[in-house]
Write a protein that holds these residues in place. Structure first.
Motif, short mmCIF file in Angstrom:
data_model
loop_
_atom_site.label_atom_id
_atom_site.label_comp_id
_atom_site.label_asym_id
_atom_site.label_seq_id
_atom_site.Cartn_x
_atom_site.Cartn_y
_atom_site.Cartn_z
N VAL A 1 3.12 -0.73 4.39
CA VAL A 1 2.43 0.54 4.18
C VAL A 1 3.50 1.62 4.01
O VAL A 1 4.15 2.02 4.97
CB VAL A 1 1.50 0.91 5.35
CG1 VAL A 1 0.81 2.25 5.07
CG2 VAL A 1 0.46 -0.17 5.59
N GLU B 1 0.84 -1.20 0.00
CA GLU B 1 0.00 0.00 0.00
C GLU B 1 0.88 1.25 0.00
O GLU B 1 1.64 1.49 0.94
CB GLU B 1 -0.91 0.01 1.24
CG GLU B 1 -1.73 1.27 1.44
CD GLU B 1 -2.59 1.62 0.24
OE1 GLU B 1 -2.46 2.75 -0.27
OE2 GLU B 1 -3.42 0.77 -0.16
N LEU C 1 -4.68 3.32 -2.04
CA LEU C 1 -6.05 3.44 -1.55
C LEU C 1 -6.86 4.41 -2.42
O LEU C 1 -6.44 5.53 -2.67
CB LEU C 1 -6.01 3.96 -0.11
CG LEU C 1 -7.35 4.13 0.61
CD1 LEU C 1 -7.78 2.80 1.19
CD2 LEU C 1 -7.22 5.17 1.71
N LEU D 1 -4.78 1.70 7.86
CA LEU D 1 -4.28 0.75 6.87
C LEU D 1 -3.55 -0.41 7.55
O LEU D 1 -3.66 -1.55 7.11
CB LEU D 1 -3.36 1.47 5.89
CG LEU D 1 -4.05 2.44 4.93
CD1 LEU D 1 -3.03 3.30 4.19
CD2 LEU D 1 -4.93 1.69 3.94
N VAL E 1 -10.58 -1.93 4.06
CA VAL E 1 -9.91 -1.01 3.13
C VAL E 1 -10.93 -0.04 2.54
O VAL E 1 -10.68 1.17 2.45
CB VAL E 1 -9.21 -1.79 2.00
CG1 VAL E 1 -8.67 -0.83 0.94
CG2 VAL E 1 -8.07 -2.64 2.56
#
Length: 306
Positions: free
Chosen positions: A52, A18, A242, A44, A281
């Motif tokens: 992340v 991510e 995202l 997240l 998410v």
């Protein structure tokens, strides 16, 4: 190809990286408050991502959105099961990242295009690669893990089509100097399954699939198709953002990164195990978009019934 992909066992793991908090936000014109960035990363983490990407240790002069990098990396609630890499462009950035005492992994960023590299870091591919090697070596001496990026792996906004052998050369060098993984980025989103497939065939001659990741922008709506081609080539890591946040400012008609929600939905349908909670998410994307007054949504986020 599709038949082989659909035969994937559910137990086969696919890592989704991510990149929203860094790559997704870095070109946002409206400053995202530090507390929102911190909460975004924490949310997240709770979605069970393994990685992340959190911020970038660049000069605020060049990327004002990242001026709160120290507060962000020190403010998040780190989980032992999650990596929180930060982008580091040079030795000065590495020094600042190390000074926080919170950074355990960095990402270094190169290009397969001389023109793009000169515009971005005022150095050609060879010069930029040497600087990246210096940063990587220094980080490894400090016990910091390093992930490499190669941008413009298919096309460049200034040079047009990029030769796959250049991509292979940069990738091979980053792995040789100690990057544990190299992410191949279609920075302006011009790649198709045909051009991406040819590029990967060349890169895979000198780099194993397990050391590669892919990073597709969705300018022409080809990102998911390009991930499918990458999967067929044996790659099991992809970057996404995202709600499709991000996008290259140099790409005409840029729409953003591949949306994480769309990627997760496809991977689940193929039988891969990502370990990520898609519903959480989508909730996180809805929260962020509402917080920032955004209307950008993924296809899955818009259609999925929570």
């Amino acid at each position: 190809m599709l038949r082989r992909l659909l035969s994937t066992k559910k137990s086969e793991f696919f890592k989704v990286v991510e990149v929203g908090p860094r790559d997704g936000l870095q070109n946002e014109k409206v400053f995202v408050p530090t507390e929102v960035k911190v909460e975004l990363i924490d949310r997240l983490s709770d979605c069970n991502f393994k990685v992340v990407e959190s911020t970038s240790f660049v000069s605020p002069k060049w990327i004002p959105q990242m001026r709160d990098q120290v507060e962000v990396i020190n403010g998040i609630k780190k989980k032992s099961s999650v990596s929180y890499p930060v982008l580091v462009p040079n030795l000065a950035g590495l020094k600042n990242a190390l000074a926080t005492g919170s950074v355990e992994e960095i990402a270094v960023f190169g290009a397969a295009s001389d023109s793009f590299s000169k515009k971005n870091v005022n150095a050609n591919v060879e010069e930029s690669l040497q600087k990246l090697c210096d940063v990587t070596s220094a980080a490894l001496k400090e016990g910091i893990r390093v992930r490499g990026y190669v941008s413009c792996v298919v096309g460049c906004p200034y040079e047009g089509n990029i030769k796959p052998d250049i991509v292979a050369k940069v990738t091979e060098k980053l792995l040789e100097v100690g990057c544990y993984e190299v992410s191949l980025g279609d920075t302006i989103g011009v790649g198709t399954p045909g051009s991406v497939g040819k590029m990967l065939e060349t890169v895979l001659k000198s780099a194993p699939a397990e050391k590669l990741a892919v990073h597709f922008h969705d300018t022409y709506g080809q990102a998911l198709a390009n991930v499918l081609v990458s999967i067929e080539k044996g790659i099991r890591v992809a970057d996404s953002s995202l709600s499709g946040l991000g996008g290259c400012p140099y790409a005409k008609g840029a729409t953003g990164n591949l949306a994480t929600e769309d990627l997760l939905y496809m991977l689940d349908g193929l039988g891969f195990d990502t370990g990520v909670d898609l519903k959480e998410v989508i909730k996180t994307a809805n929260w962020f978009n509402e917080k920032m007054g955004r209307t950008v949504k993924s296809r899955v986020g818009a259609a999925y019934k929570l």
